[in-house]
Design an enzyme around this catalytic site. Structure first.
Site, PDB file in Angstrom:
ATOM      1  N   GLU A 108       0.890  -1.194  -0.065  1.00 51.35           N
ATOM      2  CA  GLU A 108      -0.175   0.059  -0.201  1.00 51.35           C
ATOM      3  C   GLU A 108       0.901   1.121   0.116  1.00 51.35           C
ATOM      4  OE1 GLU A 108      -3.430  -0.168   2.492  1.00 51.35           O
ATOM      5  OE2 GLU A 108      -3.370   2.122   2.787  1.00 51.35           O
ATOM      6  N   LYS A 151      -7.513  -0.534  11.720  1.00 52.90           N
ATOM      7  CA  LYS A 151      -6.947  -1.014  10.544  1.00 52.90           C
ATOM      8  C   LYS A 151      -5.557  -0.128  10.071  1.00 52.90           C
ATOM      9  CE  LYS A 151      -6.444  -1.377   5.739  1.00 52.90           C
ATOM     10  NZ  LYS A 151      -5.750  -0.599   4.860  1.00 52.90           N
ATOM     11  N   ASP A 178       4.050 -13.978  12.350  1.00 51.15           N
ATOM     12  CA  ASP A 178       2.409 -14.437  12.031  1.00 51.15           C
ATOM     13  C   ASP A 178       1.487 -13.285  12.065  1.00 51.15           C
ATOM     14  OD1 ASP A 178       0.096 -15.720  11.998  1.00 51.15           O
ATOM     15  OD2 ASP A 178       0.539 -17.400  13.111  1.00 51.15           O
ATOM     16  N   HIS A 225      -2.288  10.455  -0.201  1.00 49.77           N
ATOM     17  CA  HIS A 225      -2.357   9.052  -0.423  1.00 49.77           C
ATOM     18  C   HIS A 225      -2.289   9.164  -2.135  1.00 49.77           C
ATOM     19  CE1 HIS A 225      -3.283   4.926   0.187  1.00 49.77           C
ATOM     20  NE2 HIS A 225      -4.396   5.139  -0.876  1.00 49.77           N
TER      21      HIS A 225
HETATM   22  C1  MEV Z   1      -6.288   3.242   5.352  1.00 48.44           C
HETATM   23  O1  MEV Z   1      -5.528   1.933   4.822  1.00 48.44           O
HETATM   24  C2  MEV Z   1      -6.129   3.349   6.643  1.00 48.44           C
HETATM   25  C3  MEV Z   1      -7.102   4.501   7.175  1.00 48.44           C
HETATM   26  O2  MEV Z   1      -8.402   4.253   6.708  1.00 48.44           O
HETATM   27  C4  MEV Z   1      -6.939   4.521   8.737  1.00 48.44           C
HETATM   28  C5  MEV Z   1      -7.817   5.465   9.328  1.00 48.44           C
HETATM   29  O3  MEV Z   1      -8.910   5.540   8.937  1.00 48.44           O
HETATM   30  O4  MEV Z   1      -7.444   5.702  10.759  1.00 48.44           O
HETATM   31  C6  MEV Z   1      -6.680   5.777   6.734  1.00 48.44           C
END
Ligand code: MEV
Length: 727
Positions: free
Chosen positions: A419, A596, A612, A709
């Site tokens: 990513e 995430k 792992d 991004h």
């Molecule tokens: C994207 O890979 C991760 C985000 O969605 C995490 C977040 O929203 O805090 C940007």
């Protein structure tokens, strides 16, 4: 708390429903009490809203508590000590606090501090001002002793606990102490409590010899009403009838505070019994009763101690106590800093070959590692041994995140991810945090959990009781299965028995296993399979699953950081980040995305280091949802200067063993990150998670995630020709 029933409701049925929620409840039968039930509010975490949903409940009446501030004390608290140590009270591991009764000289306290740290204790105690029954006894070395104590603690990465005896010197004590001690004799010296509260520092409050639990809690309320943020209640023995021991160590009060009131409590067996031969067993009993910490006295030569020598432990006894409490020696994060830093300005502008050269030279990589960076990939013969039906290998970019400073040491952090923006974002956030000193953190001992399931067990409660009684036999049988791990200092530390379904006779045995620097899955699975038939021969039933749990609650990492508002882009952005943190705390839909973002950083490092990732993910999300709504693993709070971030989660990783350690890319990444232990690696990886989280929140709270991004994404994909899509 009193429950008022709806007219005609069946009080026994309502009581049964409340008991089903884990509450202690009783039907009230006194005059004027018809249709009422009493409920012990501390017996379970059940909100009033939930109680009102129970069939037959009309109203919930809560009498005001006389100690509301004490009631709101957190169950887990991390002390940020002057020495840089982060001491978590109420976590899965009990904390050992040790030191001499009195600081007698600079040499004495330095010697003690070294032994205390080596045993795995996290805080150093020592009296500079001593309350003595006789005016002719040694009363401490005063101000000079405070300085010696603080210096000895700093040199060994320990926190400081020391007693304040009067308002006159409370400010001096507060300057050096991470936990100000209020002694037994002063528990109800309200002027001193007010002065201690005004210092705004955490306090260890000893129980008075003649104080009831309520007196003690009210003394805590006095402290908090005047500004104390955290009170650690210390049971040190109350007046008994028998002079055979110095006091009566009231372990019932310890259990009451921890298990009923949910309050922070520490036990002091040294004063409790007054004789060193009983200190170790009573310390263990204190932990079993619920104490989250043990406070003991230790002296280089107890026979020569200037005060309370009879109850002081020798260094050997202290080490015995620590190992009996399952305390691991300290994680080696205070070792010598590596010769290289983690800042390579404009690294991203260089060519790949230049980056390899810079890193190879500055990080002093071995010839094998440099060669790997040139070649990359994975030899097909090795790949064929790592998995089944292998047909080729599959590569991803190996990058490094920069600027990381963790517990005073620089780390270049290897990351494998597909990513775009994860590496840049983590490096950028680490740079911001670095300006405020970097990340701080610690990990518990590497204790994995194994589960052994038994089905169709007859007389399940008696069987569970039998297993609890035979705890030591189970530990010994478990250790027989892993002699090499035991020889390396690991092994089974504790067991737990849980009855899950009486009708089905479903009982689960937990084995808690210190796996040292290994990830430990194989070790604990071997142990579980070995123990199962032995236990079956005692309790009958059928053996079910024998496997580790991916929710290792006794293997946690905690990391935190501060960052100034200026660094994140100004006070408004800092406010918005704190609000974004709150959003995640209030909403599981947001919390999952928030988490995430944390795992973006952690998984990328985990892949580079052959860990792992599925185990880490399973542990993270199970922890986030443990016993409550799904929550964020990290919190962000606004401070006077900017933001404070903190992350806590289970962390099962290893630096030794495992087939992936044969992977030359993993070995290269290990050379780059330079850690001495799996616990240290856990802290670095968690720091990468918190950095990724900060970067994501900053972007989201500001210009939005797509801007940076997509810019990076566009730059990277310009160079990549995507194959035409087939219709
Ligand atoms: C994207 O890979 C991760 C985000 O969605 C995490 C977040 O929203 O805090 C940007």
């Amino acid at each position: 708390m009193v429950i008022i029933l709806k007219p005609g409701a069946d009080d026994k049925a309502v009581a049964a429903a409340l008991q089903g929620l884990g509450l202690w409840t009783q039907v009230l039968g006194g005059a004027g009490q018809a249709g009422m039930l009493s409920v012990e509010p501390h017996s379970a975490q059940v909100g009033v809203d939930q109680l009102l949903l129970v069939d037959g409940v009309a109203e919930v009446r809560q009498p005001p508590s006389p100690h509301p501030r004490v009631d709101a004390l957190p169950s887990i608290y991390t002390l940020a000590c002057r020495s840089g140590a982060q001491v978590t009270l109420g976590g899965p591991d009990p904390v050992l606090i040790a030191g001499p009764c009195a600081v007698e000289s600079k040499e004495q306290i330095f010697d003690v501090a070294q032994h205390v740290a080596a045993a795995g204790a996290r805080m150093l105690r020592g009296g500079a001002f001593k309350p003595r029954t006789s005016p002719y006894s040694f009363a401490g070395e005063g101000d000079a002793a405070l300085q010696w104590l603080a210096d000895a603690a700093a040199a060994n990465g320990l926190g400081v606990v020391t007693e304040a005896m009067s308002e006159l010197h409370i400010a001096d004590v507060a300057k050096f102490a991470d936990l100000i001690q209020i002694g037994s004799r002063n528990m109800q010296n309200f002027a001193l409590l007010a002065a201690a509260g005004a210092q705004g520092k955490p306090v260890l409050l000893k129980r008075g010899r003649g104080a009831t639990v309520l007196d003690w809690l009210m003394a805590g309320e006095h402290l908090m009403a005047h500004g104390t943020p955290y009170v650690l209640f210390c049971e040190r023995g109350i007046a008994g009838i028998d002079p055979a021991t110095r006091n009566t160590l009231d372990l019932s009060a310890v259990a009451l505070l921890r298990h009923v009131h949910g309050l922070p409590v520490v036990v002091d067996p040294s004063h409790g019994v007054g004789r060193r031969d009983l200190v170790v067993p009573m310390a263990r009993a204190g932990v079993a009763a619920g104490a989250m910490a043990v406070l003991v006295e230790v002296h280089p030569d107890p026979a020569k101690a200037r005060s309370d020598g009879a109850q002081a432990l020798s260094y050997d006894q202290l080490a015995e106590l620590a190992s009996g409490m399952g305390i691991a020696p300290p994680v080696a994060i205070r070792g010598a800093a590596p010769a290289y830093g983690s800042r390579f300005p404009e690294f991203y502008k260089r060519t790949v070959a230049e980056r390899r050269r810079t890193l190879g030279i500055q990080a002093g990589l071995s010839a094998t590692a440099r060669d790997y960076l040139r070649r990359g990939g994975l030899d097909i013969d090795l790949a064929d041994k790592m998995s089944e039906n292998v047909i080729s290998t599959f590569a991803l970019p190996l990058s490094v995140a920069l600027n990381f400073r963790v517990n005073g040491r620089d780390h270049v952090v290897p990351m494998v991810t597909e990513e775009p923006s994860i590496v840049a974002a983590a490096s950028n956030a680490a740079r911001m945090v670095r300006a405020s000193g970097g990340f701080r953190g610690d990990a518990t001992a590497s204790v994995m959990t194994a589960q052994v399931q038994f089905d169709h067990v007859q007389g399940i409660d008696a069987a569970a009781e039998q297993l609890r009684r035979r705890r030591l036999e189970i530990i010994s049988a478990a250790n027989d299965a892993i002699p090499r791990m035991v020889a390396r200092g690991g092994g089974c530390r504790d067991v737990d028995v849980r009855v899950l379904d009486r009708e089905m006779g479903l009982l689960v045995l937990h084995l808690y296993v210190d796996v040292g620097d290994a990830m430990g899955a194989n070790v604990v699975d071997t142990m579980a399979e070995h123990v199962a038939p032995i236990v079956k021969s005692w309790i009958g039933g059928d053996v079910g699953l024998r496997i580790l749990s991916n929710l290792p609650l006794r293997r946690l990492v905690h990391v935190e950081c501060d960052v100034t508002a200026e660094m994140v882009g100004g006070p408004e952005l800092a406010d918005a980040i704190a609000r974004a943190g709150r959003f995640a705390e209030m909403d599981p839909f947001r919390a999952s995305t928030h988490n995430k973002g944390i795992m973006n950083g952690i998984d990328a490092v985990a892949l580079a280091l052959g860990q792992d990732t599925r185990a880490l993910e399973a542990g993270a999300h199970a922890y986030a949802g443990l016993g409550r709504d799904y929550r964020p693993l990290s919190t962000w709070t606004r401070t006077e200067t900017g933001l404070h971030g903190a992350l806590e989660m289970p962390f099962a990783i290893g630096t030794v063993g495992g087939s992936t350690q044969a992977h030359p890319g993993v070995r290269t990444a290990m050379e780059i990150v330079r850690v001495d232990s799996s616990r240290q690696l856990a802290v670095v990886m968690a720091a990468a998670g918190l950095a990724s989280n900060l970067a994501a929140l900053r972007a989201l709270a500001g210009e939005g995630i797509q801007h940076g991004h997509m810019r990076l994404h566009a730059r990277k994909s310009q160079a990549i020709e995507l194959p035409a899509k087939k219709e």
